[in-house]
Enzyme design. Structure first.
Site, PDB file in Angstrom:
ATOM      1  CG  ASP A  47      30.636  42.899  44.356  1.00  0.00           C
ATOM      2  OD1 ASP A  47      31.466  43.520  44.367  1.00  0.00           O
ATOM      3  OD2 ASP A  47      31.163  42.138  46.052  1.00  0.00           O
ATOM      4  CE1 TYR A  52      35.272  40.451  50.194  1.00  0.00           C
ATOM      5  CE2 TYR A  52      33.446  40.227  47.912  1.00  0.00           C
ATOM      6  CZ  TYR A  52      33.953  40.349  48.824  1.00  0.00           C
ATOM      7  OH  TYR A  52      33.507  41.705  49.321  1.00  0.00           O
ATOM      8  CE  LYS A  77      34.261  44.114  46.622  1.00  0.00           C
ATOM      9  NZ  LYS A  77      33.676  43.012  46.485  1.00  0.00           N
ATOM     10  CG  HIS A 110      37.873  45.349  49.876  1.00  0.00           C
ATOM     11  ND1 HIS A 110      38.093  43.978  49.147  1.00  0.00           N
ATOM     12  CD2 HIS A 110      36.693  45.731  49.979  1.00  0.00           C
ATOM     13  CE1 HIS A 110      36.961  43.034  50.013  1.00  0.00           C
ATOM     14  NE2 HIS A 110      36.565  43.875  50.531  1.00  0.00           N
TER      15      HIS A 110
END
Length: 295
Positions: A47, A52, A77, A110
């Site tokens: 994930d 990120y 996401k 998100h």
């Protein structure tokens, strides 16, 4: 949700591994070996997210593992700054290119961003197109409350397959889980062992932090079963039919975390961990999160 081996069956019939590796706050340098190590130890779900900054490294870790693409389940996401129908489609293409994949297994919004609800709905409608076009196998959301989900489902066609939310023994989200179950939505747990209570308050006195791993109920069960406190908490998620995605970049912890399928907790033990719930989240409140609050 039905569990088949390590899989949960999503509401569109797609099997999703019940247990995965999260890579939030994993640096690009840490991510490739973490993903490779996870796959070596049986993880089949990874994930990540556009926000990120490690999608490229997740894809590289998958490729370096030598595993067949069809045997992996990769999630990313859509970040809030890219909400909107056309911008969501462009952002998906960017993420897929960074990952180096031809398709995605799960694409999630998100945050609900109630202040920009119309844009969030338009973004989800874009993911519906991606699903119809076969570019993603399942779609869903993160951090959505029942109210957020109702608003979304009244304006879209496809019920989210997954709702990924903060969930751990100090914040069990039982009403949300019940709503998800009623509508055939898998609840996926971020910060499943409660780490958010630690990293969200770095200045706090450690003794005041709600850490599930030091709670007497959890440590007592760890001693009983010869497991670590983290394994007890992760098994608690599995007993509830949840999908935990613990983050680690440490090889022995990655291996340790998934080693929770060789024992079970009794209903009484599950209930004892349920009773730890404080009703207090450690992470951001989805009702107020927008691009400015998390930028």
């Amino acid at each position: 949700m039905p569990v088949t081996g390590f899989n949960l069956i999503l509401n569109n019939g797609v099997p999703m591994p019940a247990f995965g590796l999260g890579v939030y706050q994993s640096t690009p340098q840490e991510t490739v070996p973490a993903v490779r190590t996870a796959i070596e130890h049986g993880y089949r779900l990874i994930d990540t997210a556009a926000a990120y900054g490690n999608e490229k490294e997740v894809g590289e870790g998958v490729r370096q593992s030598g595993i067949e693409r069809r045997d992996m389940f990769v999630t990313t996401k859509l970040w809030m700054s890219e909400y909107g129908y056309d911008s969501a489609l462009r952002a998906f293409d960017t993420s897929l290119t960074k990952l180096g994949l031809e398709y995605l297994d799960l694409y999630l919004l998100h945050w609900p961003v109630p202040a920009s609800a119309d844009k969030a709905v338009a973004s989800y409608q874009a993911t519906e197109k991606l699903l119809a076009d076969g570019r993603v196998r399942a779609i869903g959301v993160c951090n959505y409350s029942p109210a957020h989900l109702r608003h979304l489902m009244e304006r879209t066609q496809v019920v989210p397959a997954v709702n990924q939310v903060e969930l751990h023994p100090y914040f069990t989200q039982q009403p949300l889980r019940a709503f998800d179950t009623e509508h055939g939505i898998v609840t996926q747990s971020w910060s499943p062992i409660g780490g958010v209570n630690l990293y969200a308050r770095p200045e706090a006195d450690p003794a005041s932090v709600k850490n599930p791993l030091t709670h007497p109920t959890v440590t007592g069960l760890a001693e009983k079963y010869g497991k670590t406190p983290a394994q007890i908490v992760l098994r608690w998620h599995i007993e509830h039919g949840l999908s935990p995605i613990p983050k680690s970049v440490t090889a022995h912890r990655i291996a340790e975390n998934i080693n929770v399928f060789d024992f079970g907790l009794t209903p009484q033990e599950v209930a004892a961990i349920d009773a730890i719930d404080s009703g207090e989240r450690g992470g951001p409140d989805p009702d107020v999160v927008d691009v400015d609050t998390l930028s």
